[in-house]
Design an enzyme around this catalytic site. Structure first.
Site, short mmCIF file in Angstrom:
data_model
loop_
_atom_site.label_atom_id
_atom_site.label_comp_id
_atom_site.label_asym_id
_atom_site.label_seq_id
_atom_site.Cartn_x
_atom_site.Cartn_y
_atom_site.Cartn_z
CD GLU A 71 -1.72 -2.43 1.42
OE1 GLU A 71 -0.57 -2.64 1.90
OE2 GLU A 71 -2.54 -3.34 1.20
CG HIS A 95 -11.93 -6.16 6.76
ND1 HIS A 95 -11.05 -6.83 7.59
CD2 HIS A 95 -11.42 -6.26 5.51
CE1 HIS A 95 -10.07 -7.33 6.85
NE2 HIS A 95 -10.27 -6.99 5.60
#
Ligand code: TPP
Lengths: 321, 333
Positions: B66, B135
């Site tokens: 990322e 999440h």
């Protein structure tokens, strides 16, 4: 195009004298903030940057005065930045750690260890996608090689075959942490080679050796279009920053490295080869010193930005928080 | 629903994809990069089919890196490209926070205006799908805290399509939050589909008794709450903030000055979040117009739990919005 030894010597001396003056100015409280001196490591930036063309890009760290000067950024503008003046190369907003200069494709000045590496990969990606044959040279310390961003970046550059020259300035210490206390594999070229990137080491104290290694590395990046990793073995003679009492290194170790001062190595060679005599060397020194004097005078005479402009340069569209 | 001839009905997912496709067709410099955006078609199926149309160079699958690929997006933007970087979901964006906060948001400033970063980052946000504590974040307020970024939160099909093109025109970094619950939602896209502004809030439903201020995934529940309130004789105006940084105070304050009551609805946690910021601004700017304290409906201060009933209890709901609205108008203690 490679400069000759006299001009490489001159470049190194400009950096040395500039930074020695910075240290004085820091003690005199004319310069503040974090200041990281490059003294001892000058051959690395000078040797590599000399091999780049004006079209190539440079991404550096907070220890980047030398790179900026070697790139040809005016000393006035760099010194003014140290003072936080509007005449500074980053208009005073950056200071010592954030030197930026668009006309010479100098992209900082990143004070996050390894933070500049992904950016270098992206610059190279843009070149690749737009069919421009340029090199992006990215400088970082050996401490950065423990960061995830190093591994992510070199993997991406290798995977996508991007023209990045990774230059690791291995000065053996990341602040107070010696290489062997931070890396499982202290042969850094071996580590980088694991990413299928051509990697080798060179003597970062000898500007000619540095220049030859850089020549080969830059040529390989240009020819192959892919990344190369170059480890420059060097040493910083001063503390990590102006805040650092430097308690973690033995005096003898520093003295041993000082015997390999890149500037002395170069000047000795100049005399031995009959390229210059002491008088000529002194003349260069005098010349460089007056350049530094002029830069300080310019910075002293510079102007501070109006506080009314505080919120400038945040976004392109002005202020609406 | 009657479909007007000049309107196309499609899902939010398809609208975002069409927005990307449109941008990539119009501008060679635009490319999409992220984990599984190519072969897989995007973690949420947004980019399905784009690889086939544009090829691997422009629909670029990245490794799990990322920080690396967000930073590469920054560099590519500096190098003249117009990258759209997809971060699969907001939780993973924390691995790239260094690049977003320390580089993308600061470069223009610390270079004294020399280097701007025309980068677009898209990511999925939000809870409600029983994905548990790692999440289900809504970190829009987190990012909206950062000067140098523009943060947008499309809640409609039209915005899902049209905000991207405008974001790509922006010379500075724009972060687009797409709420995961929106992808399957269908809505109308006026034809020909066009870019929309990313500056202003919009009144999504007019009303006189109070103002519900929200964005993204919570818009739908505010509209439902407004329906229920209407049945009860309470007329709620619903404002969709759309852009969270910079905030369009004017639209919000004009409404509150008229309705004299405000409830802010945001899926982020209540403390130090988006709802706190909006409520503070209303208090600062509309204090003398207010007939009741500013109300807030936000997530309960707990990592989002897995069991459905606990997750639902943690998140803003129609019931909680209705209750807050009733309190604001004095129907409840
Ligand atoms: C991500 C990050 N962690 C910690 C620091 C604090 N810090 C600044 S310089 C430094 C040492 C870096 O050493 P190295 O990469 O070898 O470069 P050098 O300073 O020796 O040139 C540290 C730990 C930082 N700036 N960034």
């Amino acid at each position: 195009m490679m400069a000759d030894l006299p001009s490489l010597y001159r470049q190194m001396l400009r950096i040395r004298r500039f930074e020695e003056r910075c240290a004085e100015l820091y003690s005199g409280e004319r310069i503040r903030g974090f200041v990281h001196l490059y003294i001892g490591e000058e051959a690395v930036a000078v040797g590599v940057i000399d091999r780049l063309t004006p079209d190539d890009a440079i991404v550096a760290t907070y220890r980047e005065h030398g790179h900026a000067l070697a790139r040809g950024i005016a000393m006035d503008a760099v010194m003014s930045e140290m003072y936080g003046r509007t005449q500074g190369v980053s208009h005073g907003r950056g200071g010592s750690m954030h030197l930026f200069h668009a006309p010479s494709r100098f992209y900082g000045g990143n004070a996050i260890v390894a933070g500049g590496l992904p950016l270098a990969v992206g610059l190279a990606l843009a070149d690749r996608m737009q069919d421009r044959e340029r090199v992006t040279a990215c400088f970082f310390g050996e401490g950065a090689m423990a960061e995830g961003e190093f591994h992510e970046s070199i993997n991406l550059a290798a995977l996508w075959r991007l023209p990045v020259l990774f230059v690791c300035e291995n000065n053996l210490y990341a602040m107070g942490t010696a290489l062997a206390r931070s890396e499982s594999e202290t042969n850094l070229a071996v580590k980088a080679a694991a990413y299928e990137v051509p990697s080798w080491s060179c003597d970062g104290m000898d500007v000619e050796a540095m220049s030859h290694a850089a020549e080969r590395a830059v040529a390989l990046v240009r020819d192959s279009g892919g990344p190369v990793f170059l480890e420059a073995r060097t040493f910083r003679f001063r503390a990590h920053s102006m805040y650092d009492p430097d308690r973690y290194r033995e005096r003898e170790e520093i003295e041993r490295w000082r015997e390999r001062d890149p500037i002395t190595i170069a000047s000795t060679r100049l005399i031995e080869r009959g390229l210059m005599d002491q008088e000529a060397l002194d003349a260069i020194d005098a010349d460089v010193t007056s350049e530094v004097d002029a830069a300080v005078a310019a910075a002293e005479a510079g102007t501070d930005e109006d506080v009314a402009d505080l919120e400038r340069h945040v976004t392109s569209g002005g202020v609406r928080p | 629903m009657t479909v007007m001839p000049d309107v196309q009905v499609l899902s939010f997912r398809d609208a975002v994809r069409e927005g990307i496709r449109d941008a990539m067709r119009r501008d060679e410099r635009v490319f999409l990069m992220g984990e599984d955006v190519g072969r897989y078609g995007g973690g949420f199926g947004v980019s399905l089919g784009l690889l086939e149309e544009f090829g691997e160079e422009r629909v670029r699958d990245t490794p799990l890196s990322e920080s690396g690929f967000v930073g590469a997006g920054i560099g590519a933007a500096l190098g003249g490209m117009r990258p759209i970087v997809e971060i699969m979901t907001v939780n993973f964006s924390l691995l790239a926070l260094d690049q977003i906060l320390n580089t993308a948001a600061t470069l223009r400033h610390m270079s004294g205006g020399q280097f701007n970063v025309p980068l677009v980052i898209r990511m999925t946000t939000g809870a409600g799908r029983q994905l548990a504590a790692q999440h289900s974040h809504s970190l829009e307020g987190f990012y909206a805290h950062i000067p140098g970024l523009r943060v947008v939160s499309p809640a409609t099909v039209e915005d899902g399509f049209g905000m991207l093109a405008t974001a790509l025109e922006d010379p500075d970094p724009v972060v687009i939050f797409e709420h995961g619950s929106l992808y399957n939602e269908k809505g109308e896209l006026p034809q020909p589909a066009a870019p929309v502004d990313i500056d202003f809030a919009r009144v999504r439903r007019g009303g006189d008794d109070l103002t519900l201020i929200t964005h993204g995934g919570s818009l739908r529940l505010c509209l439902t709450a407004a329906d229920q309130l209407a049945a009860d004789g309470i007329s709620a105006e619903v404002i969709d903030l759309r852009t969270l940084r910079p905030l369009d105070d004017q639209t919000v304050m004009a409404s509150v000055a008229r309705t004299h009551r405000a409830v802010v609805v945001d899926e982020g946690w209540r403390s130090v979040g988006m709802s706190a910021e909006v409520a503070a601004r209303v208090a600062e700017e509309c204090f003398y117009d207010l007939d009741a304290p500013v109300g807030r409906v936000a997530s309960v201060e707990v990592p989002i739990p897995y069991p459905r009933h606990l997750e639902q209890a943690a998140l803003p709901s129609v019931e909680r919005v209705v209750a807050a609205a009733e309190r604001a108008v004095g129907r409840r203690g």
